[in-house]
Motif scaffolding. Structure first.
Motif, PDB file in Angstrom:
ATOM      1  N   UNK A  76       2.668 -11.149  30.283  1.00  0.00           N
ATOM      2  CA  UNK A  76       2.840 -10.670  28.913  1.00  0.00           C
ATOM      3  C   UNK A  76       4.305 -10.350  28.672  1.00  0.00           C
ATOM      4  N   UNK A  77       4.675 -10.169  27.425  1.00  0.00           N
ATOM      5  CA  UNK A  77       6.074  -9.873  27.094  1.00  0.00           C
ATOM      6  C   UNK A  77       6.515  -8.523  27.638  1.00  0.00           C
ATOM      7  N   UNK A  78       5.556  -7.627  27.880  1.00  0.00           N
ATOM      8  CA  UNK A  78       5.905  -6.287  28.365  1.00  0.00           C
ATOM      9  C   UNK A  78       5.780  -6.144  29.879  1.00  0.00           C
ATOM     10  N   UNK A  79       5.156  -7.109  30.546  1.00  0.00           N
ATOM     11  CA  UNK A  79       4.892  -6.994  31.989  1.00  0.00           C
ATOM     12  C   UNK A  79       6.184  -6.922  32.797  1.00  0.00           C
ATOM     13  N   UNK A  80       6.173  -6.061  33.819  1.00  0.00           N
ATOM     14  CA  UNK A  80       7.311  -5.904  34.732  1.00  0.00           C
ATOM     15  C   UNK A  80       8.590  -5.483  34.009  1.00  0.00           C
ATOM     16  N   UNK A  81       8.440  -4.678  32.980  1.00  0.00           N
ATOM     17  CA  UNK A  81       9.575  -4.096  32.258  1.00  0.00           C
ATOM     18  C   UNK A  81       9.278  -2.611  32.071  1.00  0.00           C
ATOM     19  N   UNK A  82      10.191  -1.902  31.434  1.00  0.00           N
ATOM     20  CA  UNK A  82       9.939  -0.480  31.150  1.00  0.00           C
ATOM     21  C   UNK A  82       8.907  -0.276  30.047  1.00  0.00           C
ATOM     22  N   UNK A  83       8.462  -1.371  29.417  1.00  0.00           N
ATOM     23  CA  UNK A  83       7.369  -1.291  28.443  1.00  0.00           C
ATOM     24  C   UNK A  83       6.013  -1.564  29.095  1.00  0.00           C
ATOM     25  N   UNK A  84       5.992  -1.761  30.389  1.00  0.00           N
ATOM     26  CA  UNK A  84       4.772  -2.130  31.118  1.00  0.00           C
ATOM     27  C   UNK A  84       3.676  -1.077  30.921  1.00  0.00           C
ATOM     28  N   UNK A  85       2.499  -1.527  30.492  1.00  0.00           N
ATOM     29  CA  UNK A  85       1.330  -0.658  30.285  1.00  0.00           C
ATOM     30  C   UNK A  85       1.635   0.530  29.374  1.00  0.00           C
ATOM     31  N   UNK A  86       2.402   0.274  28.336  1.00  0.00           N
ATOM     32  CA  UNK A  86       2.700   1.308  27.343  1.00  0.00           C
ATOM     33  C   UNK A  86       1.396   1.719  26.650  1.00  0.00           C
ATOM     34  N   UNK A  87       1.099   3.021  26.621  1.00  0.00           N
ATOM     35  CA  UNK A  87      -0.194   3.519  26.152  1.00  0.00           C
ATOM     36  C   UNK A  87      -0.245   3.746  24.639  1.00  0.00           C
ATOM     37  N   UNK A  88       0.838   3.502  23.945  1.00  0.00           N
ATOM     38  CA  UNK A  88       0.855   3.685  22.495  1.00  0.00           C
ATOM     39  C   UNK A  88       1.447   2.431  21.854  1.00  0.00           C
ATOM     40  N   UNK A  89       1.324   2.263  20.545  1.00  0.00           N
ATOM     41  CA  UNK A  89       1.762   1.017  19.893  1.00  0.00           C
ATOM     42  C   UNK A  89       3.234   0.692  20.139  1.00  0.00           C
ATOM     43  N   UNK A  90       3.521  -0.601  20.277  1.00  0.00           N
ATOM     44  CA  UNK A  90       4.903  -1.032  20.476  1.00  0.00           C
ATOM     45  C   UNK A  90       5.782  -0.659  19.289  1.00  0.00           C
ATOM     46  N   UNK A  91       5.210  -0.611  18.094  1.00  0.00           N
ATOM     47  CA  UNK A  91       5.982  -0.197  16.924  1.00  0.00           C
ATOM     48  C   UNK A  91       6.561   1.201  17.127  1.00  0.00           C
ATOM     49  N   UNK A  92       5.738   2.113  17.681  1.00  0.00           N
ATOM     50  CA  UNK A  92       6.199   3.481  17.939  1.00  0.00           C
ATOM     51  C   UNK A  92       7.226   3.499  19.065  1.00  0.00           C
ATOM     52  N   UNK A  93       7.005   2.662  20.091  1.00  0.00           N
ATOM     53  CA  UNK A  93       7.960   2.585  21.199  1.00  0.00           C
ATOM     54  C   UNK A  93       9.308   2.071  20.697  1.00  0.00           C
ATOM     55  N   UNK A  94       9.271   1.038  19.849  1.00  0.00           N
ATOM     56  CA  UNK A  94      10.510   0.496  19.287  1.00  0.00           C
ATOM     57  C   UNK A  94      11.230   1.550  18.442  1.00  0.00           C
ATOM     58  N   UNK A  95      10.461   2.301  17.661  1.00  0.00           N
ATOM     59  CA  UNK A  95      11.070   3.327  16.823  1.00  0.00           C
ATOM     60  C   UNK A  95      11.766   4.376  17.686  1.00  0.00           C
TER      61      UNK A  95
END
Length: 305
Positions: A74-93
């Motif tokens: 996935x685009x988030x795998x093996x990065x600091x976004x890996x298994x992010x438990x909340x929406x990516x929109x919130x993470x980006x913000x």
């Protein structure tokens, strides 16, 4: 339907500080995933399991299946976004606010602005700050001034370099050209000893640099290895003017945002990472790229000091 193309089209870089433009660029989860996908594999796909360089689209959105080992990325795998438990929109913000806020933003403010629990914001911000570590390859050169200082209030009854337990010490160096600070590095230390200051020199200062320090005894042994190093008695405001000004600005910035200086090195990294990005309009883009290049970090791996 999302279609994978291995001849990637040129991704659209997000630039600037404008919140309206940010929300327009990342209105949906799909837009966030597309952005990560384009950045992560802009130089081509490589399987992190078997190092194979060929893959094909899988059923899930923005994922690639390795043609050799069949593992799905996935685009988030093996990065600091890996298994992010909340929406990516919130993470980006959160990344946008951390990157573009002039003096930084606290986890409490992130929670207020995103509606996510403060504890969750706190740990995610700690992960983001891991992507802000100071560059060891870009060493200070030319004219360099070095000193130590600390965060924390005065220690009643103590003078000189004696530090209260609540204080956090750090060593700082600046590179100067034409009467201006062009680059700076800082590192947390538990005490101002040769054993702790010397690794800072090795990590961040070129041995050919013309280094200047005060006459604190910890620098005596270091001067034997740094042949262009001189030691002068500190006489404010007669000498070390740019260095003392840099220390003052650093303290004002960090104290103005954080009421408790617990993770000193991370705060130092954040301050100088933001200072080190030449094109300020690319702060968000640069930080996202750094997060994609780092391996996942679990909460228990985050340091406590």
């Amino acid at each position: 339907m999302w279609i994978l193309t291995f001849v990637l089209k040129e991704y659209k870089m997000f630039k600037g500080y404008n919140l309206h433009s940010f929300f327009k660029s990342f209105e949906t989860e799909e837009q966030c995933k597309d952005y990560l996908y384009d950045l992560k594999w802009k130089n081509g796909f490589v399987c992190y399991r078997c190092s194979h360089t060929n893959g094909c689209p899988s059923a899930a959105y923005a994922t690639i299946k390795c043609n050799r080992c069949k593992h799905i990325h996935s685009a988030t795998a093996q990065t600091l976004f890996h298994k992010c438990k909340f929406p990516l929109q919130s993470a980006f913000l959160m990344v946008f606010l951390i990157a573009t806020s002039k003096k930084g933003v606290s986890s409490y403010d992130l929670s207020r602005r995103t509606g996510i629990r403060r504890t969750t914001c706190y740990y995610f911000k700690r992960k983001v700050m891991k992507a802000m570590e100071q560059d060891e390859d870009d060493k200070l050169n030319g004219k360099v001034d070095v000193d130590e200082s600390s965060f924390g209030g005065p220690n009643p009854g103590k003078r000189g370099r004696s530090k209260a337990k609540t204080k956090k010490e750090f060593v700082i160096a600046i590179e100067m050209k034409k009467g201006k600070v062009v680059k700076a590095r800082a590192q947390f230390i538990t005490k101002a000893s040769t054993g702790q200051i010397k690794p800072f020199f090795y990590k961040f200062i070129n041995k050919e640099a013309c280094v200047r320090s005060d006459k604190w005894k910890a620098y005596d042994a270091i001067s034997l290895e740094y042949k262009n190093m001189i030691q002068q008695e500190s006489q404010p405001p007669k000498n070390f003017k740019l260095l003392h000004r840099e220390i003052m600005l650093l303290k004002l910035s960090i104290r103005g945002m954080y009421h408790s200086i617990q993770h000193t090195q991370e705060y130092l990294n954040e301050y100088y990472w933001r200072r080190g990005v030449t094109d300020k309009s690319t702060l968000f883009q640069t930080l996202i790229c750094n997060m994609l290049n780092l391996k996942p970090i679990q909460i228990k791996q985050l340091s406590l000091g």
